[in-house]
Design an enzyme around this catalytic site. Structure first.
Site, PDB file in Angstrom:
ATOM      1  N   SER A   1       0.892  -1.373  -0.008  1.00  0.00           N
ATOM      2  CA  SER A   1      -0.081   0.094  -0.063  1.00  0.00           C
ATOM      3  C   SER A   1       0.879   1.250   0.126  1.00  0.00           C
ATOM      4  CB  SER A   1      -1.121  -0.026   1.060  1.00  0.00           C
ATOM      5  OG  SER A   1      -1.949   1.003   1.004  1.00  0.00           O
TER       6      SER A   1
ATOM      7  N   HIS B   1      -2.112  -1.260  -4.808  1.00  0.00           N
ATOM      8  CA  HIS B   1      -3.655  -1.346  -4.890  1.00  0.00           C
ATOM      9  C   HIS B   1      -4.275   0.036  -5.012  1.00  0.00           C
ATOM     10  CE1 HIS B   1      -5.018  -0.933  -0.116  1.00  0.00           C
ATOM     11  NE2 HIS B   1      -4.028  -0.276  -0.694  1.00  0.00           N
TER      12      HIS B   1
END
Length: 273
Positions: free
Chosen positions: A106, A129
């Site tokens: 992330s 993501h």
């Protein structure tokens, strides 16, 4: 509206990440040695109440070093805190080398791109993501938040594109699919510059909030508790009793022989599959 950083809210954030607020080993700064080399470790969630940009950057400003290695083991966290850290490293006058020791997921995957040289262990993990959030509101609030998330996604995608040289459409697809890469694959994709063979440790983070986290070789206590409650049908009290005392911990009042047997079979099947 200003965010009220209370102790109760800190505990709520820590519980979300399954973290302990008493563990203060979240990041460290090692002063420069005789060769002008310093080291920063980012080993936890990005953002309050863990790795806060303001405190880390204050120490970075006072760090006199010509070369700084930033070692990363983090499941991600706050986009805004992470972006401040990324910008500080990317603009720093010292030569910055980032190194993924075990996990850069992330927002931590963005910080890992701030280095002039970007190292990753072959058995480490790199994940990108789409950004997401938790909010409450009516349909107008939700539409506005969705547009805001798209803006953030585009900003993050631009960084991935600029570093990797990939097409924007390819990066967006990787973000849509929550893409996990091993060290070698992260180099192949252009995110990192070199994969090294020295062993990385276990990431030791609860990654259950993500859709496709890599599977650990050994189930954690949380994995076993989830299997006992969700798959075997025990209550959380019963599951904790099993984890502490074994299946002998289930009294006849808690569960009959058939329920205990089914719990064993279901649990065994889950981890065999």
């Amino acid at each position: 509206m200003k965010f009220n950083r209370s102790r109760a809210q800190a505990r709520a954030v820590a519980a979300y990440w399954n973290k302990d607020l008493n563990d203060r080993d979240w990041y460290s700064v090692k002063a420069a040695d005789d060769d002008g080399k310093a080291e920063i470790r980012i080993y936890d969630v990005i953002g309050w109440p863990f790795v806060e940009a303001e405190q880390l950057l204050s120490e970075l400003d006072n760090l006199q070093a010509s070369n700084i290695k930033v070692r990363i083991n983090s499941p991600g966290g706050s986009v805004f805190e992470g972006m401040a850290i990324y910008n500080a490293f990317a603009d720093h006058k010292a030569n910055i080398t980032t190194q993924v020791d075990s996990l850069a997921a992330s927002m931590a995957s963005i910080i890992a791109l701030a280095g002039n040289e970007r190292l990753i262990y072959r058995n480490a993990q790199y994940m990108i993501h789409n950004p997401w959030t938790i909010m409450i509101g009516d349909h107008r609030d939700l539409y506005k938040e969705a547009e805001f998330l798209e803006t953030i996604r585009d900003q993050l995608a631009e960084i991935y594109v600029n570093v990797s040289g990939k097409k924007l459409a390819d990066i967006q697809q990787m973000m849509d699919e929550e893409t996990w890469l091993t060290g070698a694959k992260a180099v192949e994709a252009g995110f990192m510059t070199k994969a090294t063979t020295a062993g990385a440790g276990n990431a030791r983070f609860d990654l259950s909030m993500y859709d496709h986290p890599p599977q650990s070789n050994e189930p954690t206590k949380k994995d076993l508790e989830r299997a006992l409650t969700r798959d075997a049908g025990l209550t959380r009290t019963q599951a904790l009793s099993v984890l502490q005392k074994g299946f002998d911990g289930l009294s006849t009042r808690d569960a009959g022989e058939n329920e205990t047997l089914n719990a064993v079979l279901n649990l065994s099947k889950k981890f065999k599959d």
